[in-house]
Write an enzyme that holds these catalytic residues in place. Structure first.
Site, PDB file in Angstrom:
ATOM      1  N   THR A   1      38.813  14.829  60.288  1.00 14.95           N
ATOM      2  CA  THR A   1      38.668  15.679  62.005  1.00 14.95           C
ATOM      3  C   THR A   1      37.133  16.009  62.260  1.00 14.95           C
ATOM      4  O   THR A   1      36.506  16.585  63.688  1.00 14.95           O
ATOM      5  CB  THR A   1      39.199  16.601  62.326  1.00 14.95           C
ATOM      6  OG1 THR A   1      38.740  18.276  61.257  1.00 14.95           O
ATOM      7  CG2 THR A   1      41.017  16.540  61.605  1.00 14.95           C
TER       8      THR A   1
ATOM      9  N   ASP B   1      22.128   7.721  52.407  1.00 15.24           N
ATOM     10  CA  ASP B   1      21.272   7.958  53.565  1.00 15.24           C
ATOM     11  C   ASP B   1      20.782   6.530  54.515  1.00 15.24           C
ATOM     12  O   ASP B   1      20.748   5.439  53.849  1.00 15.24           O
ATOM     13  CB  ASP B   1      20.581   8.009  52.196  1.00 15.24           C
ATOM     14  CG  ASP B   1      18.334   7.598  52.548  1.00 15.24           C
ATOM     15  OD1 ASP B   1      18.453   7.779  54.136  1.00 15.24           O
ATOM     16  OD2 ASP B   1      17.509   8.789  52.376  1.00 15.24           O
ATOM     17  N   HIS B   2      21.436   7.267  55.295  1.00 15.11           N
ATOM     18  CA  HIS B   2      21.687   6.059  56.515  1.00 15.11           C
ATOM     19  C   HIS B   2      20.255   5.561  56.923  1.00 15.11           C
ATOM     20  O   HIS B   2      20.167   3.862  57.536  1.00 15.11           O
ATOM     21  CB  HIS B   2      23.089   7.072  57.253  1.00 15.11           C
ATOM     22  CG  HIS B   2      21.634   7.797  58.410  1.00 15.11           C
ATOM     23  ND1 HIS B   2      21.467   8.832  58.126  1.00 15.11           N
ATOM     24  CD2 HIS B   2      21.133   7.255  59.788  1.00 15.11           C
ATOM     25  CE1 HIS B   2      20.965  10.033  59.123  1.00 15.11           C
ATOM     26  NE2 HIS B   2      20.256   8.629  60.223  1.00 15.11           N
TER      27      HIS B   2
ATOM     28  N   LYS C   1      20.078   1.129  57.761  1.00 13.03           N
ATOM     29  CA  LYS C   1      19.368   0.369  58.486  1.00 13.03           C
ATOM     30  C   LYS C   1      18.650  -1.198  58.416  1.00 13.03           C
ATOM     31  O   LYS C   1      18.297  -1.484  57.271  1.00 13.03           O
ATOM     32  CB  LYS C   1      17.855   1.272  59.515  1.00 13.03           C
ATOM     33  CG  LYS C   1      18.241   2.420  59.381  1.00 13.03           C
ATOM     34  CD  LYS C   1      16.908   3.281  60.613  1.00 13.03           C
ATOM     35  CE  LYS C   1      17.561   4.340  60.990  1.00 13.03           C
ATOM     36  NZ  LYS C   1      18.545   4.626  62.001  1.00 13.03           N
TER      37      LYS C   1
ATOM     38  N   HIS D   1      14.363  10.377  53.760  1.00 14.51           N
ATOM     39  CA  HIS D   1      14.779   9.269  53.997  1.00 14.51           C
ATOM     40  C   HIS D   1      13.669   8.465  54.522  1.00 14.51           C
ATOM     41  O   HIS D   1      12.806   7.515  53.940  1.00 14.51           O
ATOM     42  CB  HIS D   1      15.332   9.271  56.177  1.00 14.51           C
ATOM     43  CG  HIS D   1      16.599  10.352  55.752  1.00 14.51           C
ATOM     44  ND1 HIS D   1      17.443   9.899  55.226  1.00 14.51           N
ATOM     45  CD2 HIS D   1      16.190  10.787  57.072  1.00 14.51           C
ATOM     46  CE1 HIS D   1      18.094  10.003  55.623  1.00 14.51           C
ATOM     47  NE2 HIS D   1      17.685  11.395  56.890  1.00 14.51           N
TER      48      HIS D   1
HETATM   49  P1  NAD Z   1      32.027  18.245  61.251  1.00 14.79           P
HETATM   50  O1  NAD Z   1      31.728  20.419  60.634  1.00 14.79           O
HETATM   51  O2  NAD Z   1      31.804  17.640  62.907  1.00 14.79           O
HETATM   52  O3  NAD Z   1      32.471  18.485  60.388  1.00 14.79           O
HETATM   53  C1  NAD Z   1      33.661  19.229  59.047  1.00 14.79           C
HETATM   54  C2  NAD Z   1      34.758  17.792  58.926  1.00 14.79           C
HETATM   55  O4  NAD Z   1      35.669  19.370  57.560  1.00 14.79           O
HETATM   56  C3  NAD Z   1      36.294  18.810  59.368  1.00 14.79           C
HETATM   57  O5  NAD Z   1      37.033  17.013  59.298  1.00 14.79           O
HETATM   58  C4  NAD Z   1      37.239  19.703  58.967  1.00 14.79           C
HETATM   59  O6  NAD Z   1      38.330  19.964  59.062  1.00 14.79           O
HETATM   60  C5  NAD Z   1      36.686  19.701  57.855  1.00 14.79           C
HETATM   61  N1  NAD Z   1      36.816  20.631  56.237  1.00 14.79           N
HETATM   62  C6  NAD Z   1      35.752  22.003  56.910  1.00 14.79           C
HETATM   63  N2  NAD Z   1      36.559  23.310  55.869  1.00 14.79           N
HETATM   64  C7  NAD Z   1      37.830  22.403  55.230  1.00 14.79           C
HETATM   65  C8  NAD Z   1      38.184  22.752  54.020  1.00 14.79           C
HETATM   66  N3  NAD Z   1      38.448  23.731  53.758  1.00 14.79           N
HETATM   67  N4  NAD Z   1      38.953  22.097  53.912  1.00 14.79           N
HETATM   68  C9  NAD Z   1      39.380  20.637  54.473  1.00 14.79           C
HETATM   69  N5  NAD Z   1      38.060  19.787  55.191  1.00 14.79           N
HETATM   70  C10 NAD Z   1      38.006  21.169  55.766  1.00 14.79           C
HETATM   71  O7  NAD Z   1      30.677  17.854  60.219  1.00 14.79           O
HETATM   72  P2  NAD Z   1      30.252  16.541  60.513  1.00 14.79           P
HETATM   73  O8  NAD Z   1      29.477  16.528  61.065  1.00 14.79           O
HETATM   74  O9  NAD Z   1      31.665  15.414  60.649  1.00 14.79           O
HETATM   75  O10 NAD Z   1      29.235  16.390  58.749  1.00 14.79           O
HETATM   76  C11 NAD Z   1      30.442  15.872  57.685  1.00 14.79           C
HETATM   77  C12 NAD Z   1      28.751  15.533  56.886  1.00 14.79           C
HETATM   78  O11 NAD Z   1      28.225  14.737  57.110  1.00 14.79           O
HETATM   79  C13 NAD Z   1      27.985  16.717  56.418  1.00 14.79           C
HETATM   80  O12 NAD Z   1      27.646  16.794  55.221  1.00 14.79           O
HETATM   81  C14 NAD Z   1      26.423  16.472  56.582  1.00 14.79           C
HETATM   82  O13 NAD Z   1      25.191  16.964  56.377  1.00 14.79           O
HETATM   83  C15 NAD Z   1      26.935  15.320  57.277  1.00 14.79           C
HETATM   84  N6  NAD Z   1      26.152  14.452  57.255  1.00 14.79           N
HETATM   85  C16 NAD Z   1      26.807  14.533  59.219  1.00 14.79           C
HETATM   86  C17 NAD Z   1      25.405  14.250  59.967  1.00 14.79           C
HETATM   87  C18 NAD Z   1      25.995  13.724  62.277  1.00 14.79           C
HETATM   88  O14 NAD Z   1      25.265  13.077  62.241  1.00 14.79           O
HETATM   89  N7  NAD Z   1      27.239  14.482  62.471  1.00 14.79           N
HETATM   90  C19 NAD Z   1      24.437  13.136  60.261  1.00 14.79           C
HETATM   91  C20 NAD Z   1      24.756  12.848  58.711  1.00 14.79           C
HETATM   92  C21 NAD Z   1      25.240  13.748  57.479  1.00 14.79           C
END
Ligand code: NAD
Length: 488
Positions: free
Chosen positions: A12, A179-180, A184, A242
């Site tokens: 989510t 590592d996105h 690329k 990166h």
């Molecule tokens: P977010 O906070 O939007 O989503 C977190 C998710 O974790 C949610 O689906 C939530 O339901 C779930 N969650 C949290 N606690 C939980 C629990 N106790 N049990 C079950 N589910 C639980 O985070 P995000 O932005 O989607 O990032 C996710 C990962 O990706 C992180 O490690 C972040 O560093 C990495 N990341 C994100 C981005 C970005 O653009 N958003 C980019 C690079 C890396």
């Protein structure tokens, strides 16, 4: 490609919506998904399958690179999705998850190939991998793989601990560290550029190359990420992963074969040859900056310390430039400059290779020296390769002037990083994922910089938002007789 189950933790979350679902959908349309697959989304929310599926449709319609979304294909695609509410910190909650996975495997008659994707905050990485093991979710008759998002640790020690924990549940070959930047297309293309082109291969060394400049500039500020960023800074957020990955990809030598093992071995050799920095000498090679207020596109923006969620006295680096030496026979004496920052003038990731010009003296009768040959690899947002060469301009009395031979890849309909990476992970190709040794060596190199920053042994320069960073970053190159190219 073998049929499989994809278990997405963080289903989510923001990353899932913006990147993962659109990527899976585009792979599906391109027939790059297995013929039968099951996707189980895991999150905290109490959602029904229908609510989950509706959120997938919405995210694909909002974020997919394809603007046309056909209803029938969409229906078929989301049919594969199921939802399971699980508190990942509770081992008991993994039992119904395992049942759900098995039930779908049986219904679809697919083997127990299981891909686990951790798109959750890093504090959950360990507990999830350990619960996957103890619940039996990771005990399969097929393959199992783990895709893990950044950040991989917060320093060397925490990264080593995390890796130890993951290794208790997964083998190194089963772990796909995202590592996105490695997803690329132009970063992946570095390999072909260097090895499929004898013209460049012949020049890819210290005899012909004067220096290499790798820049990743962002125009955005810290946005809503202050909670994380104020403890991380550019050094952890960009440099350790990166920037060093792009450096390894640029500097790697010819592998025996184009395989994941051989390419990663070459990258590792580069990182092993990177000269370590002593804490006391960091300030000679590393510039630390933080953005102040400034004008961007005629709009006033606040400085970093005035951003919501940032400590008013914060010493966090939003800009880092560094001079990196690679002490191997190919690169001895060639400085690699890396530079990354927020609130920079231009959103642009580029690798610029500056060539030496041993015949410069021949043109001493010209008022200006001929410009150096530059090979410019544009990574983001535009993708392309350009070569700056010198040419006589007949309209200017035959004066020698630089001209650019330019190949720009169309930006339309190019697969996104997450598409390329997910496709590779689904077929078990780990070439463009970070191997543990690369991650560990990168943290080892960064560690003295972290210490020097912490102990304030490196000045923190303020630079105006909308600039190319602090003057000290220009000085870093000037001291070696060079300049950053292409700054507008
Ligand atoms: P977010 O906070 O939007 O989503 C977190 C998710 O974790 C949610 O689906 C939530 O339901 C779930 N969650 C949290 N606690 C939980 C629990 N106790 N049990 C079950 N589910 C639980 O985070 P995000 O932005 O989607 O990032 C996710 C990962 O990706 C992180 O490690 C972040 O560093 C990495 N990341 C994100 C981005 C970005 O653009 N958003 C980019 C690079 C890396």
């Amino acid at each position: 490609m073998e049929s499989m189950t994809f278990v997405l933790f963080g289903a989510t979350g923001d990353l899932a919506k913006r990147k993962i679902y659109p990527a899976l959908y585009n792979l599906y349309l391109d027939k790059k998904m297995p013929s039968t697959f099951s996707i189980i989304g895991v999150g905290r929310r109490d959602w029904s399958d229908e609510e989950f599926q509706a959120s997938i449709v919405k995210s694909v319609r909002t974020f997919s690179r394809r603007t046309q979304v056909e209803s029938q294909q969409m229906d078929e695609f989301v049919e594969a999705f199921r939802y399971c509410a699980v508190d990942v910190t509770n081992p008991q909650a993994f039992i119904p998850l395992l049942e759900r996975v098995k039930e779908r495997e049986a219904a679809l008659q697919i083997p127990e190939n299981r891909m686990f994707y951790l798109s959750v905050a890093p504090e959950f990485f360990e507990v999830i991998s350990s619960n996957i093991k103890t619940s039996g979710l990771g005990t399969t008759n097929g393959w199992k793989r783990l895709i893990i998002e950044k950040p991989f640790g917060n320093d060397l020690k925490s990264a080593q601990l995390l890796n130890e924990k993951l290794s208790a549940a997964f083998e190194e070959e089963e772990i796909y560290r995202i590592d996105h930047y490695l997803g690329k297309p132009m970063v992946q293309n570095l390999e072909a550029l260097e090895f499929a082109n004898p013209v460049f291969q012949a020049l890819w060394n210290n005899q012909y190359i004067a220096n290499v400049q790798i820049t990743a500039g962002e125009t955005v500020g810290v946005e809503e990420r202050a909670g994380y960023y104020d403890h991380a800074g550019a050094i952890r957020d960009m440099v350790q992963n990166h920037m060093l990955q792009m450096l390894m990809m640029t500097a790697m030598h010819v592998p025996k074969r184009i395989t994941a093992n051989d390419i990663r071995a070459q990258k590792r050799q580069v990182m092993e040859a990177v000269r370590p920095l002593q804490k006391e000498e960091v300030s000679q090679h590393v510039v630390r900056g933080q953005y102040g207020a400034g004008e961007m596109l005629d709009k006033h923006v606040v400085g970093y310390r005035a951003e919501p969620g940032v400590q008013p006295q914060s010493m966090t680096d939003t800009f880092v430039a560094a001079r990196v030496w690679i002490d191997d026979p190919y690169w001895k004496g060639v400085p690699f400059y890396i530079r990354t920052g927020k609130r920079m003038k231009e959103k642009s990731t580029k690798i610029v290779i500056e060539f030496k010009n041993p015949l410069e003296q021949l043109y001493h009768h010209q008022q200006e020296k001929p410009a150096p040959n530059l090979l410019i690899i544009s990574v983001n947002p535009d993708e392309g390769i350009a070569l700056q060469v010198n040419s006589k301009n007949p309209s200017n009395s035959g004066k020698i002037e630089p001209v650019t031979v330019d190949f720009s890849a169309g930006t339309k309909d190019v697969p996104e990083a997450y598409e390329l990476l997910l496709f590779d992970a689904l077929r078990g190709d780990s070439t463009y994922f970070a191997h543990w040794t690369e991650v560990e060596l990168s943290w080892m190199w960064v560690e003295p910089i972290l210490e020097a920053f912490r102990e304030n042994l490196v000045p923190l320069h303020t630079y105006p938002a909308g600039s190319n960073g602090p003057d000290a970053s220009e000085e870093l190159l000037r001291a070696d007789g060079f300049q950053w190219w292409l700054d507008k």
